[in-house]
Scaffold this active site. Structure first.
Site, PDB file in Angstrom:
ATOM      1  N   GLU A   1     -24.596  -5.330 -29.566  1.00 25.91           N
ATOM      2  CA  GLU A   1     -25.178  -4.067 -30.014  1.00 25.91           C
ATOM      3  C   GLU A   1     -26.693  -4.040 -29.858  1.00 25.91           C
ATOM      4  OE1 GLU A   1     -22.789  -5.706 -31.570  1.00 25.91           O
ATOM      5  OE2 GLU A   1     -21.129  -4.278 -31.601  1.00 25.91           O
TER       6      GLU A   1
ATOM      7  N   ARG B   1     -26.207  -3.976 -36.917  1.00 26.51           N
ATOM      8  CA  ARG B   1     -26.641  -5.181 -36.219  1.00 26.51           C
ATOM      9  C   ARG B   1     -27.937  -4.929 -35.425  1.00 26.51           C
ATOM     10  NH1 ARG B   1     -23.431  -9.453 -34.310  1.00 26.51           N
ATOM     11  NH2 ARG B   1     -22.590  -9.606 -36.378  1.00 26.51           N
TER      12      ARG B   1
ATOM     13  N   LYS C   1      -3.029 -13.309 -25.486  1.00 21.27           N
ATOM     14  CA  LYS C   1      -3.057 -12.309 -26.545  1.00 21.27           C
ATOM     15  C   LYS C   1      -1.696 -11.614 -26.560  1.00 21.27           C
ATOM     16  CE  LYS C   1      -6.908  -9.630 -28.224  1.00 21.27           C
ATOM     17  NZ  LYS C   1      -8.271  -9.203 -28.022  1.00 21.27           N
TER      18      LYS C   1
END
Ligand SMILES: Cc1ncc(C[n+]2csc(CCOP(=O)(O)OP(=O)(O)O)c2C)c(N)n1
Length: 662
Positions: free
Chosen positions: A388, A416, A301
């Protein structure tokens, strides 16, 4: 912009370049990303990590015929640069510019829109199933991150791939980071896979095999080779434990086969995700596979920008920065704290006094401010991964055992977990505290990230106590009050900086369902306007009241505090006393706070006209700033004043019309 990137405006050009030119193009793309995002902000780290992958994908496949489905799709900037959008790339995340995510309306090369994690495998499988049904032959390639793999939906899809289609290409982009460091057993599992000597040998053998092959023979030989030996070798290798006891990361001690293979997908990897020729050969191979395949690539990253490599979390999604140092622009002296920091710091203080409190995040320690708790009291902090639904049910479980979990999730991502809120928290009436960050606009992210629906989706559920603070001091009071409740409580607050009011040393216990009268009528015989300003729009109500007062109106300003239970008495009283009522909310009008006021007025026979200020019944696009969108849709002091005057038939023509964007 210069050199090769200048000329590449469609994927077909990527196919014409030599390997050296492709490498140079990669460097030019990195330069473009780093310079444009230093002004616009955005997902720099994830995009720097997928430069070679995206080039290889466009080299091997043909969009829009072939389908690329990106999980979250925050890493599609390189794809945008290569698919006819490079001339507008400097507009990314700004008003009327490119969106920061894949958007079906933006380009035929964006076959699937996203912004929430974990959806790509299911969507791609749906496309593959549709292709099989239609008898067409496009390739479907799904690119998903190692953290997206911690999301339950991803596993629901994996469970389903092997017996749904024979042609499916998954690319697991493993950089070991979510926004923060990836956590949990899956992350540990992937690390073991990478480190495992058998796998490393296998990967090396496979790589040298790929490199030795002349290009033309590649597909044929690979298919053959794979059938012969490679597949056998792969399925033979397991991550065997040395002992039969439970491992420190919680996995069993009986030897674990390769997860993907067990689920019916051929696993290939780990492969260096920055090795362009290797990526190209591997994708060529994947194209020939007559069995679903997952290619595990390792990427960095932030590759190519030192500051991003050093601080992957900051540069996952960054604001503007100095290109030479990576330093963020300093905030002006006296800038109020961000709501998320007030939340996190308050939670630490509350936890210090109350042993039943714990904090739970779904992979967002910095975004939600829970990093303060992680640092101060790590034993009271849980990061459950991008999960979640699990976060909410996990909290429900803890609540049954006498704890008071504080679940900090952005309003949009909490959608969600709606069934879990209903079935696991509200139905069982458990004292879980929800801190809903980014309730309101997330302007430069756009519709995937705006939190404009939570009042509506919560106010129909029994047992809910839902609040919205007008400032940071009241937010602390609300958190404190929530810790004294035995029911589910929800606190919604916006993205960004708070109001800049002082926070009391000792928070106040609020009366549940009681509004605050900020300013009463002066009863001077003038025309009366009652302004009910919810949460962060209370300041707009106060400003509108000041403006209206200067124009001869008698104004009351109410801070409703609670959207549920609604303070029926205060609303009825001011509703009956006023000539015009205005409700203001940073939420869609449909089913929101203003709707609940209208329902109440209907029940109580309050016939005073009500002007509602809020967001219209459409998805709101992204823009550079919240103020631009508010102006565009009439959430402004001027529009409040104009609407009030229109009710008195003074200046109806001046009322801002909501702009319907097609
Ligand atoms: C449902 C949901 N929860 C949380 C987020 C916030 N979020 C955006 S990207 C991200 C991390 C993604 O990590 P990974 O999939 O590994 O991709 P990477 O950024 O490392 O390339 C998170 C948690 C989200 N987009 N959707």
């Amino acid at each position: 912009m210069s050199g090769i990137l200048e000329k590449v405006d469609q994927p077909k050009y990527v196919k014409q370049l030599t390997l050296d030119q492709l490498r140079q193009l990669g460097e030019e793309i990195r330069y473009e990303l780093i310079t444009v995002l230093s002004k616009n902000g955005g997902h720099l780290g994830p995009n720097l990590g997928v430069v070679e992958l995206t080039l290889a994908l466009h080299r091997v496949f043909e969009t829009p015929k072939d389908k690329f489905v990106w999980d979250v799709s925050h890493q599609v900037y390189v794809h945008k640069l290569l698919t006819g959008r490079k001339d507008r790339f400097n507009t990314i995340r700004t008003t009327d510019g490119l969106n920061g995510f894949a958007l079906r309306t933006e380009s035929p090369h964006d076959c699937y829109g996203a912004g929430h994690a974990g959806t790509a495998l299911s969507a791609a499988l749906g496309m593959a199933a549709a292709r099989d049904k239609k008898g067409t032959n496009e390739n479907v390639v799904c690119i998903f991150g190692d953290a997206a793999l911690t999301n339950g939906v991803s596993f629901e899809a994996l469970n389903n791939i092997g017996h749904t289609t024979k042609r499916f290409i998954g690319i697991l982009n493993d950089n070991e980071w979510s926004i923060a460091k990836n956590v949990g057993a899956i992350a540990n599992y992937l690390s073991k896979l990478i480190a495992h000597p058998s796998y490393n040998k296998l990967a090396k053998d496979f790589q040298s095999f790929l490199r030795r092959l002349p290009k033309g023979e590649l597909a044929l030989k690979l298919a053959h080779k794979a059938e012969e030996g490679f597949k056998g070798a792969i399925t033979d290798v397991g991550l065997r434990q040395t002992s039969s006891t439970i491992d420190s990361d919680g996995r069993g001690g009986f030897g674990s086969p390769i997860l993907f293979e067990e689920m019916g997908l051929r696993y290939l990897g780990p492969i260096d995700g920055h090795d362009l020729p290797l990526l190209i050969s591997t994708l060529e191979f994947a194209k020939t596979c007559d069995q679903p395949i997952v290619i595990h690539i390792l990427t960095q990253k932030g590759k190519g920008f030192d500051a991003a490599l050093k601080s992957p979390e900051k540069f996952h999604g960054t604001g503007p920065y100095d290109v030479s140092t990576g330093e963020s622009m300093p905030s002006k002296a006296g800038t109020p704290p961000a709501y998320q920091d007030v939340m996190g710091q308050t939670l630490v203080k509350l936890c210090q006094k109350n042993n039943t409190l714990v904090g739970i995040t779904a992979a967002m320690p910095s975004g939600t401010g829970l990093k303060h708790l992680e640092k101060a009291m790590p034993d009271r902090y849980y990061d459950v991964g991008i999960a979640e639904e699990h976060a909410v049910i996990f909290a429900a479980g803890m609540a049954t055992m006498g704890f008071h979990p504080v679940v900090a999730i952005y309003s949009t991502f909490l959608q969600r977990a709606y069934d879990c809120i209903h079935h696991d928290v509200c139905l069982q009436d458990l004292p879980v505290i929800f801190c809903m960050d980014r309730a309101g606009l997330s302007a430069n992210d756009g519709p995937t990230h705006h939190g404009l629906f939570d009042i509506a989706y919560l106010r129909c559920l029994p047992n809910v106590i839902a609040m919205a603070p007008k400032d940071e001091d009241e937010m602390v009071d609300m958190m404190f009050t929530a810790t004294h409740e035995n029911h589910p409580t929800f606190i919604r607050y916006p993205r960004g900086n708070a109001e800049g009011v002082p926070i009391k040393d000792q928070p106040k216990l609020l009366e549940i369902g009681k509004a605050e009268v900020v300013q009463n009528f002066s009863n001077t015989g003038k025309r009366k306007v009652a302004l009910f300003g919810l949460g962060n729009l209370n300041s707009m109500a106060r400003q509108a009241a000041a403006q209206l007062a200067s124009e001869g109106f008698d104004c009351a300003v109410i801070n409703p505090r609670f959207t549920k239970p609604l303070d029926a008495g205060t609303h009825e009283f001011f509703g009956k006393a006023a000539d015009v009522v205005v409700t203001l909310e940073d939420h869609v009008l449909a089913g929101g706070y203003g709707s609940s006021v209208l329902e109440l007025f209907s029940e109580k026979n309050v016939t005073t006209p009500v002007a509602r200020i809020g967001w219209p019944d459409q998805f709101i696009e992204h823009a550079s700033t919240q103020d631009e969108l508010r102006k565009r849709y009439g959430l402004t002091v001027e529009n409040v004043v104009a609407k009030v005057k229109a009710q008195f038939s003074e200046t109806p023509a001046q009322v801002t019309r909501l702009i319907q964007l097609t």
